[in-house]
Design a protein around this motif. Structure first.
Motif, PDB file in Angstrom:
ATOM      1  N   ALA A 193       0.829  -1.211   0.000  1.00  0.00           N
ATOM      2  CA  ALA A 193       0.000   0.000   0.000  1.00  0.00           C
ATOM      3  C   ALA A 193       0.860   1.256   0.000  1.00  0.00           C
ATOM      4  O   ALA A 193       0.560   2.231  -0.714  1.00  0.00           O
ATOM      5  CB  ALA A 193      -0.942  -0.004   1.200  1.00  0.00           C
ATOM      6  N   LEU A 194       1.947   1.254   0.767  1.00  0.00           N
ATOM      7  CA  LEU A 194       2.815   2.434   0.831  1.00  0.00           C
ATOM      8  C   LEU A 194       3.515   2.686  -0.499  1.00  0.00           C
ATOM      9  O   LEU A 194       3.596   3.829  -0.966  1.00  0.00           O
ATOM     10  CB  LEU A 194       3.844   2.260   1.949  1.00  0.00           C
ATOM     11  CG  LEU A 194       3.308   2.389   3.382  1.00  0.00           C
ATOM     12  CD1 LEU A 194       4.375   1.995   4.397  1.00  0.00           C
ATOM     13  CD2 LEU A 194       2.830   3.821   3.650  1.00  0.00           C
ATOM     14  N   VAL A 195       4.025   1.623  -1.116  1.00  0.00           N
ATOM     15  CA  VAL A 195       4.699   1.788  -2.414  1.00  0.00           C
ATOM     16  C   VAL A 195       3.702   2.264  -3.465  1.00  0.00           C
ATOM     17  O   VAL A 195       3.990   3.178  -4.251  1.00  0.00           O
ATOM     18  CB  VAL A 195       5.363   0.462  -2.840  1.00  0.00           C
ATOM     19  CG1 VAL A 195       5.876   0.552  -4.283  1.00  0.00           C
ATOM     20  CG2 VAL A 195       6.504   0.111  -1.897  1.00  0.00           C
ATOM     21  N   THR A 196       2.518   1.678  -3.476  1.00  0.00           N
ATOM     22  CA  THR A 196       1.491   2.077  -4.443  1.00  0.00           C
ATOM     23  C   THR A 196       1.065   3.516  -4.221  1.00  0.00           C
ATOM     24  O   THR A 196       0.911   4.297  -5.182  1.00  0.00           O
ATOM     25  CB  THR A 196       0.274   1.135  -4.332  1.00  0.00           C
ATOM     26  OG1 THR A 196       0.692  -0.210  -4.526  1.00  0.00           O
ATOM     27  CG2 THR A 196      -0.786   1.486  -5.360  1.00  0.00           C
ATOM     28  N   ALA A 197       0.866   3.895  -2.955  1.00  0.00           N
ATOM     29  CA  ALA A 197       0.443   5.270  -2.633  1.00  0.00           C
ATOM     30  C   ALA A 197       1.511   6.276  -3.024  1.00  0.00           C
ATOM     31  O   ALA A 197       1.192   7.367  -3.541  1.00  0.00           O
ATOM     32  CB  ALA A 197       0.130   5.379  -1.144  1.00  0.00           C
ATOM     33  N   PHE A 198       2.779   5.956  -2.787  1.00  0.00           N
ATOM     34  CA  PHE A 198       3.849   6.889  -3.153  1.00  0.00           C
ATOM     35  C   PHE A 198       3.895   7.082  -4.668  1.00  0.00           C
ATOM     36  O   PHE A 198       4.087   8.199  -5.163  1.00  0.00           O
ATOM     37  CB  PHE A 198       5.199   6.370  -2.652  1.00  0.00           C
ATOM     38  CG  PHE A 198       6.344   7.281  -2.998  1.00  0.00           C
ATOM     39  CD1 PHE A 198       6.575   8.437  -2.276  1.00  0.00           C
ATOM     40  CD2 PHE A 198       7.194   6.981  -4.067  1.00  0.00           C
ATOM     41  CE1 PHE A 198       7.619   9.284  -2.600  1.00  0.00           C
ATOM     42  CE2 PHE A 198       8.234   7.823  -4.394  1.00  0.00           C
ATOM     43  CZ  PHE A 198       8.458   8.980  -3.661  1.00  0.00           C
ATOM     44  N   SER A 199       3.726   5.990  -5.425  1.00  0.00           N
ATOM     45  CA  SER A 199       3.717   6.105  -6.873  1.00  0.00           C
ATOM     46  C   SER A 199       2.538   6.961  -7.354  1.00  0.00           C
ATOM     47  O   SER A 199       2.689   7.804  -8.242  1.00  0.00           O
ATOM     48  CB  SER A 199       3.633   4.712  -7.503  1.00  0.00           C
ATOM     49  OG  SER A 199       3.565   4.794  -8.908  1.00  0.00           O
ATOM     50  N   PHE A 200       1.380   6.756  -6.739  1.00  0.00           N
ATOM     51  CA  PHE A 200       0.210   7.556  -7.110  1.00  0.00           C
ATOM     52  C   PHE A 200       0.436   9.035  -6.802  1.00  0.00           C
ATOM     53  O   PHE A 200       0.118   9.904  -7.618  1.00  0.00           O
ATOM     54  CB  PHE A 200      -1.015   7.044  -6.358  1.00  0.00           C
ATOM     55  CG  PHE A 200      -2.298   7.722  -6.749  1.00  0.00           C
ATOM     56  CD1 PHE A 200      -2.953   7.360  -7.924  1.00  0.00           C
ATOM     57  CD2 PHE A 200      -2.848   8.723  -5.959  1.00  0.00           C
ATOM     58  CE1 PHE A 200      -4.142   7.996  -8.295  1.00  0.00           C
ATOM     59  CE2 PHE A 200      -4.024   9.354  -6.321  1.00  0.00           C
ATOM     60  CZ  PHE A 200      -4.679   8.989  -7.497  1.00  0.00           C
ATOM     61  N   ALA A 201       1.026   9.301  -5.624  1.00  0.00           N
ATOM     62  CA  ALA A 201       1.326  10.690  -5.263  1.00  0.00           C
ATOM     63  C   ALA A 201       2.323  11.306  -6.232  1.00  0.00           C
ATOM     64  O   ALA A 201       2.235  12.489  -6.583  1.00  0.00           O
ATOM     65  CB  ALA A 201       1.872  10.745  -3.835  1.00  0.00           C
ATOM     66  N   GLY A 202       3.288  10.497  -6.698  1.00  0.00           N
ATOM     67  CA  GLY A 202       4.242  11.008  -7.674  1.00  0.00           C
ATOM     68  C   GLY A 202       3.579  11.405  -8.975  1.00  0.00           C
ATOM     69  O   GLY A 202       3.953  12.402  -9.604  1.00  0.00           O
ATOM     70  N   CYS A 203       2.562  10.629  -9.382  1.00  0.00           N
ATOM     71  CA  CYS A 203       1.858  10.914 -10.639  1.00  0.00           C
ATOM     72  C   CYS A 203       0.991  12.169 -10.552  1.00  0.00           C
ATOM     73  O   CYS A 203       0.945  12.967 -11.501  1.00  0.00           O
ATOM     74  CB  CYS A 203       0.986   9.719 -11.025  1.00  0.00           C
ATOM     75  SG  CYS A 203       1.895   8.231 -11.485  1.00  0.00           S
ATOM     76  N   VAL A 204       0.282  12.343  -9.442  1.00  0.00           N
ATOM     77  CA  VAL A 204      -0.727  13.407  -9.367  1.00  0.00           C
ATOM     78  C   VAL A 204      -0.256  14.649  -8.594  1.00  0.00           C
ATOM     79  O   VAL A 204      -0.931  15.680  -8.638  1.00  0.00           O
ATOM     80  CB  VAL A 204      -2.024  12.874  -8.724  1.00  0.00           C
ATOM     81  CG1 VAL A 204      -2.567  11.697  -9.515  1.00  0.00           C
ATOM     82  CG2 VAL A 204      -1.799  12.466  -7.271  1.00  0.00           C
ATOM     83  N   TRP A 205       0.884  14.526  -7.910  1.00  0.00           N
ATOM     84  CA  TRP A 205       1.294  15.663  -7.078  1.00  0.00           C
ATOM     85  C   TRP A 205       2.780  15.999  -7.223  1.00  0.00           C
ATOM     86  O   TRP A 205       3.133  17.128  -7.592  1.00  0.00           O
ATOM     87  CB  TRP A 205       0.969  15.359  -5.609  1.00  0.00           C
ATOM     88  CG  TRP A 205       1.454  16.413  -4.656  1.00  0.00           C
ATOM     89  CD1 TRP A 205       1.263  17.764  -4.747  1.00  0.00           C
ATOM     90  CD2 TRP A 205       2.235  16.214  -3.474  1.00  0.00           C
ATOM     91  NE1 TRP A 205       1.871  18.420  -3.709  1.00  0.00           N
ATOM     92  CE2 TRP A 205       2.464  17.486  -2.906  1.00  0.00           C
ATOM     93  CE3 TRP A 205       2.733  15.072  -2.836  1.00  0.00           C
ATOM     94  CZ2 TRP A 205       3.201  17.642  -1.727  1.00  0.00           C
ATOM     95  CZ3 TRP A 205       3.454  15.234  -1.663  1.00  0.00           C
ATOM     96  CH2 TRP A 205       3.685  16.510  -1.126  1.00  0.00           C
ATOM     97  N   ILE A 206       3.671  15.049  -6.980  1.00  0.00           N
ATOM     98  CA  ILE A 206       5.108  15.363  -6.950  1.00  0.00           C
ATOM     99  C   ILE A 206       5.615  15.757  -8.333  1.00  0.00           C
ATOM    100  O   ILE A 206       6.221  16.826  -8.496  1.00  0.00           O
ATOM    101  CB  ILE A 206       5.909  14.161  -6.405  1.00  0.00           C
ATOM    102  CG1 ILE A 206       5.443  13.801  -4.998  1.00  0.00           C
ATOM    103  CG2 ILE A 206       7.405  14.491  -6.381  1.00  0.00           C
ATOM    104  CD1 ILE A 206       6.077  12.545  -4.430  1.00  0.00           C
ATOM    105  N   ALA A 207       5.387  14.926  -9.349  1.00  0.00           N
ATOM    106  CA  ALA A 207       5.868  15.233 -10.699  1.00  0.00           C
ATOM    107  C   ALA A 207       5.223  16.492 -11.286  1.00  0.00           C
ATOM    108  O   ALA A 207       5.933  17.361 -11.813  1.00  0.00           O
ATOM    109  CB  ALA A 207       5.644  14.038 -11.620  1.00  0.00           C
TER     110      ALA A 207
END
Length: 353
Positions: free
Chosen positions: A101-115
Motif C-alpha cells: 500500500a505504501l509503495v502504491t500510494a507513493f507512486s500515485f502521489a508522484g503521478c498526481v502531485w510530486i511530478a
C-alpha cells in the motif's frame, strides 16, 4: 503499420497473455499461495503493460495514475511471489499489505502531485530506486533458496521466471532514471512494448512446459518415511551411494551441522551436486532438500521427546540438538509432520506409557 499501432498491438498482446495466465492460475491452483501471488503479479504486470511509458516528460493523464501506481506496487507482489515460490514455509503477514500500500500510494502521489509540481526527476528516480530495491530482494531470495529445490526441471523454470522478470524490470528502472525529463520518442516506446511482449510470452511458454502441479504443489510436501535399508535399485552404483548417504544421516547425523547444504553433502559423498539432487528426488521421493533434512531432524526429536529419561529436557534444547536453528521453524515443521506440537507429542507419549 505505424509505430503507434505496432506499440498498441504489443501492449494488447502482453495484457491478453497476462490475463490468460492469471485466470489459469486462479482456476487450477487458487488454494496455493504461490499461484495466487503469481496471478496477482500477472494482473499488476497487465497494468504495467497498459500504462508504462519510458517518456515521462509530458503530464500523466489522471486516468493513468491508478494503473501506474498498481504497476509500481506490483514489484512488491513480485518479491512476495518469489519468496513463496522458493520458500515452502512462507506465509503472508499483515505488514506485507502495508508495504504494498505504501509503495502504491507513493507512486500515485508522484503521478498526481510530486511530478506535476516540477519534481519529475525526483519522483521518477525515487520510484525506480524502490523498484530496484525490491528486485534485489527477490533475486537474493532466489539465490539463497533455489539450491534446496530437488526437481531439476521445475528448478530451472522458477529461476528463469525470476531472472527474466528481474532483468526486464531492472533495465526499465535504470532506463527511466537515466532519461527522466527527456523525450525518447516513439521508437523507444515501441521497442519497450515489444520486449515486454516477448518477455511475457517466454514466461508463459516456460510455465506451460512444466507440470503445474510441480510448479505450484497443492500442499506442503509430506515427509516420506526414513528407510535405512532401501529396496534394490536398478543401478548398483546408485544403491551404493544411497547406502552411504543413509549412513551419513543415520550414523553420523550430519544433518545436525549448522548450515548444512547439498553441496557439503555431495562433497562428503564425492559426487557432483546434481547427481545427489537426483538421487534424493528420484530414489528417496523428496522434492525439497530442506524437507529431507528436517525429516531426519524430526525423527531424532520425536525419539527424544518420547524418551522418559529426557522428560525434563526443554523442547528448545531438543530442537537445537537435532539441528534446527530456532524454535519457530522446528514447531512448524514438527506439526506439519506429526499433526501436533512438540509439547503435545511429549504429553501424548507420557500418557501412553
Amino acid at each position: 503499420m505505424t509505430l503507434a499501432a505496432l506499440e498498441l498491438a504489443f501492449r494488447a498482446a502482453s495484457v491478453a497473455l497476462l490475463l490468460m495466465l492469471a485466470a489459469s492460475l486462479l482456476q487450477d491452483f487458487r488454494k496455493v499461495l504461490a499461484a495466487r501471488l503469481g496471478a496477482a503479479f500477472a494482473l499488476g504486470s497487465a497494468a504495467h503493460a497498459a500504462s508504462y511509458s519510458v517518456d515521462v516528460t509530458s503530464p500523466i493523464p489522471l486516468l493513468h495514475a491508478p494503473l501506474i501506481a498498481l504497476s509500481t506496487g506490483d514489484i512488491v507482489v513480485f518479491w512476495l511471489f518469489t519468496r513463496s515460490l522458493f520458500d515452502d514455509e512462507f506465509r503472508l503477514r499483515w505488514w506485507h499489505g502495508w508495504v504494498w500500500a505504501l509503495v502504491t500510494a507513493f507512486s500515485f502521489a508522484g503521478c498526481v502531485w510530486i511530478a506535476p509540481s516540477g519534481h519529475v526527476r525526483f519522483s521518477v528516480t525515487m520510484v525506480n530506486l524502490i523498484v530496484l530495491g525490491f528486485i534485489a530482494l527477490a533475486v537474493g531470495q532466489m539465490i539463497a533458496s533455489w539450491p534446496a529445490d530437488l526437481v531439476e526441471r521445475r528448478r530451472r523454470v522458477r529461476i528463469f521466471i525470476v531472472c527474466v522478470t528481474a532483468l526486464y524490470g531492472g533495465l526499465n528502472a535504470v532506463l527511466q532514471i537515466a532519461v527522466a525529463g527527456h523525450h525518447v520518442g516513439d521508437v523507444a516506446e515501441t521497442i519497450n512494448a515489444g520486449v515486454l511482449a516477448c518477455t511475457v510470452a517466454a514466461i508463459v511458454y516456460a510455465m506451460m512446459r512444466v507440470d503445474g502441479a510441480e510448479l505450484f504443489p497443492a500442499a506442503a510436501e509430506p515427509a516420506p518415511p526414513i528407510v535405512f535399508s532401501q529396496p534394490a535399485a536398478d543401478d548398483a552404483a546408485d544403491q551404493k551411494l544411497i547406502d552411504a548417504l543413509m549412513r551419513l544421516m543415520g550414523d553420523e547425523r550430519i544433518y545436525r551441522q549448522e548450515n548444512i547444504t547439498i553441496g557439503v553433502l555431495a562433497g562428503r559423498l564425492k559426487i557432483p551436486e546434481y547427481r545427489l539432487r537426483r538421487l534424493i528426488n528420484q530414489r528417496l521421493g523428496y522434492r525439497n532438500f530442506n524437507v529431507f533434512l528436517n525429516n531426519h531432524r524430526i525423527e531424532e526429536a520425536k525419539a527424544a521427546l518420547a524418551d522418559p529419561a529426557q522428560a525434563e529436557v526443554p523442547v528448545t534444547t531438543i530442537a537445537m540438538d537435532a539441528g534446527f536453528q530456532s524454535l519457530g521453524p522446528f514447531n512448524r515443521a514438527f506439526k506439519a509432520v506429526t499433526g501436533v506440537t512438540p509439547t503435545e507429542y511429549r504429553r501424548l507419549k507420557v500418557d501412553a506409557a
